[in-house]
Design a protein around this motif. Structure first.
Motif, PDB file in Angstrom:
ATOM      1  N   LEU A  48       0.826  -1.210   0.000  1.00 23.46           N
ATOM      2  CA  LEU A  48       0.000   0.000   0.000  1.00 23.46           C
ATOM      3  C   LEU A  48       0.860   1.260   0.000  1.00 23.46           C
ATOM      4  O   LEU A  48       0.558   2.228  -0.705  1.00 23.46           O
ATOM      5  CB  LEU A  48      -0.936   0.020   1.206  1.00 23.46           C
ATOM      6  N   LYS A  49       1.921   1.253   0.790  1.00 21.65           N
ATOM      7  CA  LYS A  49       2.814   2.413   0.802  1.00 21.65           C
ATOM      8  C   LYS A  49       3.443   2.617  -0.578  1.00 21.65           C
ATOM      9  O   LYS A  49       3.595   3.756  -1.027  1.00 21.65           O
ATOM     10  CB  LYS A  49       3.886   2.247   1.873  1.00 21.65           C
ATOM     11  N   GLU A  67      -8.857   2.530  -0.635  1.00 22.91           N
ATOM     12  CA  GLU A  67      -9.940   2.052  -1.511  1.00 22.91           C
ATOM     13  C   GLU A  67      -9.589   2.199  -2.990  1.00 22.91           C
ATOM     14  O   GLU A  67      -9.972   1.358  -3.811  1.00 22.91           O
ATOM     15  CB  GLU A  67     -11.238   2.806  -1.196  1.00 22.91           C
ATOM     16  N   LYS A  68      -8.826   3.214  -3.343  1.00 22.47           N
ATOM     17  CA  LYS A  68      -8.434   3.427  -4.739  1.00 22.47           C
ATOM     18  C   LYS A  68      -7.629   2.259  -5.296  1.00 22.47           C
ATOM     19  O   LYS A  68      -7.551   2.075  -6.497  1.00 22.47           O
ATOM     20  CB  LYS A  68      -7.604   4.709  -4.870  1.00 22.47           C
ATOM     21  N   HIS A  69      -7.039   1.485  -4.419  1.00 21.21           N
ATOM     22  CA  HIS A  69      -6.169   0.385  -4.847  1.00 21.21           C
ATOM     23  C   HIS A  69      -6.737  -0.972  -4.444  1.00 21.21           C
ATOM     24  O   HIS A  69      -5.998  -1.944  -4.315  1.00 21.21           O
ATOM     25  CB  HIS A  69      -4.764   0.588  -4.263  1.00 21.21           C
ATOM     26  N   ARG A  70      -8.038  -1.022  -4.279  1.00 26.01           N
ATOM     27  CA  ARG A  70      -8.724  -2.241  -3.837  1.00 26.01           C
ATOM     28  C   ARG A  70      -8.401  -3.443  -4.721  1.00 26.01           C
ATOM     29  O   ARG A  70      -8.077  -4.519  -4.217  1.00 26.01           O
ATOM     30  CB  ARG A  70     -10.225  -1.994  -3.802  1.00 26.01           C
ATOM     31  N   ASP A  71      -8.487  -3.283  -6.038  1.00 22.38           N
ATOM     32  CA  ASP A  71      -8.242  -4.403  -6.950  1.00 22.38           C
ATOM     33  C   ASP A  71      -6.823  -4.944  -6.808  1.00 22.38           C
ATOM     34  O   ASP A  71      -6.613  -6.157  -6.760  1.00 22.38           O
ATOM     35  CB  ASP A  71      -8.509  -3.998  -8.398  1.00 22.38           C
ATOM     36  N   LYS A  72      -5.849  -4.053  -6.732  1.00 21.28           N
ATOM     37  CA  LYS A  72      -4.453  -4.479  -6.575  1.00 21.28           C
ATOM     38  C   LYS A  72      -4.248  -5.163  -5.231  1.00 21.28           C
ATOM     39  O   LYS A  72      -3.547  -6.171  -5.138  1.00 21.28           O
ATOM     40  CB  LYS A  72      -3.508  -3.281  -6.697  1.00 21.28           C
ATOM     41  N   VAL A  76      -2.935  -9.021  -4.258  1.00 21.29           N
ATOM     42  CA  VAL A  76      -1.868  -9.340  -3.299  1.00 21.29           C
ATOM     43  C   VAL A  76      -2.379 -10.372  -2.299  1.00 21.29           C
ATOM     44  O   VAL A  76      -1.692 -11.359  -1.998  1.00 21.29           O
ATOM     45  CB  VAL A  76      -1.359  -8.073  -2.581  1.00 21.29           C
ATOM     46  N   TYR A  77      -3.576 -10.171  -1.788  1.00 16.20           N
ATOM     47  CA  TYR A  77      -4.161 -11.119  -0.851  1.00 16.20           C
ATOM     48  C   TYR A  77      -4.278 -12.511  -1.470  1.00 16.20           C
ATOM     49  O   TYR A  77      -3.901 -13.510  -0.860  1.00 16.20           O
ATOM     50  CB  TYR A  77      -5.535 -10.633  -0.380  1.00 16.20           C
ATOM     51  N   LEU A  78      -4.786 -12.571  -2.696  1.00 18.09           N
ATOM     52  CA  LEU A  78      -4.940 -13.867  -3.370  1.00 18.09           C
ATOM     53  C   LEU A  78      -3.585 -14.526  -3.617  1.00 18.09           C
ATOM     54  O   LEU A  78      -3.449 -15.746  -3.485  1.00 18.09           O
ATOM     55  CB  LEU A  78      -5.709 -13.704  -4.681  1.00 18.09           C
TER      56      LEU A  78
END
Length: 158
Positions: A48-49, A67-72, A76-78
Motif C-alpha cells: 500500500l505504501k 480504496e483506490k487500490h482495492r483491486d491491486k 496481493v491477498y490472493l
C-alpha cells in the motif's frame, strides 16, 4: 525438499518484478512455503505504501487512499493465500522472539519471523543480512538472494 518461511521482503520484491526475488522464489517453488501473521501484515502494508506513495501517517485514517487500490490489494491477498500456508504465532514463539530482540538486537517483527522459523524448523528465505548472525547462532537455515544480488542457497547448521 525443504520447508521454508518466506520473508516479506522477498514477496514484496517479487511483486515489484525484481528478477532476483522471482528467481529466489522459483528456487523453492516445489517446496512447502509458509508465512506467519507478521509477514501477512507486512506485505499488504508495504504494498500500500508503494502503490499510494504515502506514508503510514498519511494512510492511517485515510480509507479513500486505500480504496483506490482495492483491486491491486485483492490480488496481493490472493497471491499470499494461493502460494503460502500461514502458520500461527504461539506464546513460545513470542517468548523466543523477545529473547532474539534482547540477544541479537533484532526489531520485533524480524524477531517474530526468525523465532517462527526456529519453532517450526523451517529455513528462512530472505535477503536481509540482519538475519545472518542470529540464524547461524540459532541453527536456522537461510536461503538468501545475497541482498537481491545473485541467487544462492546458503544452509547453516541444522
Amino acid at each position: 525438499m525443504r520447508s521454508s518461511l518466506v520473508d516479506s521482503s522477498v514477496i514484496i520484491e517479487a511483486l515489484k518484478g525484481n528478477p532476483v526475488a522471482k528467481r529466489l522464489l522459483q528456487s523453492i517453488e516445489n517446496d512447502p512455503k509458509f508465512i506467519n501473521p507478521i509477514i501477512f501484515s507486512e506485505v499488504p502494508f508495504v504494498f500500500l505504501k508503494l502503490v499510494t506513495g504515502k506514508s503510514y501517517l498519511t494512510l492511517r485514517g485515510n480509507p479513500e487512499a486505500i480504496e483506490k487500490h482495492r483491486d491491486k490489494l485483492e490480488k496481493v491477498y490472493l497471491y499470499l493465500r494461493d502460494n503460502f500456508s500461514e502458520l500461527p504465532l504461539t506464546e513460545e514463539i513470542e517468548e523466543k522472539a523477545f529473547e532474539f530482540i534482547l540477544n541479537y538486537g533484532l526489531l520485533p517483527n524480524d524477531a517474530l519471523i526468525l523465532s517462527t522459523a526456529k519453532f517450526y524448523g523451517l529455513a528462512l528465505v530472505t535477503p536481509d543480512v540482519d538475519f545472518s548472525f542470529p540464524a547461524s547462532s540459532e541453527g536456522i537455515a537461510l536461503i538468501t538472494g545475497d541482498s537481491f544480488g545473485e541467487t544462492e542457497r546458503v544452509v547453516q547448521k541444522d
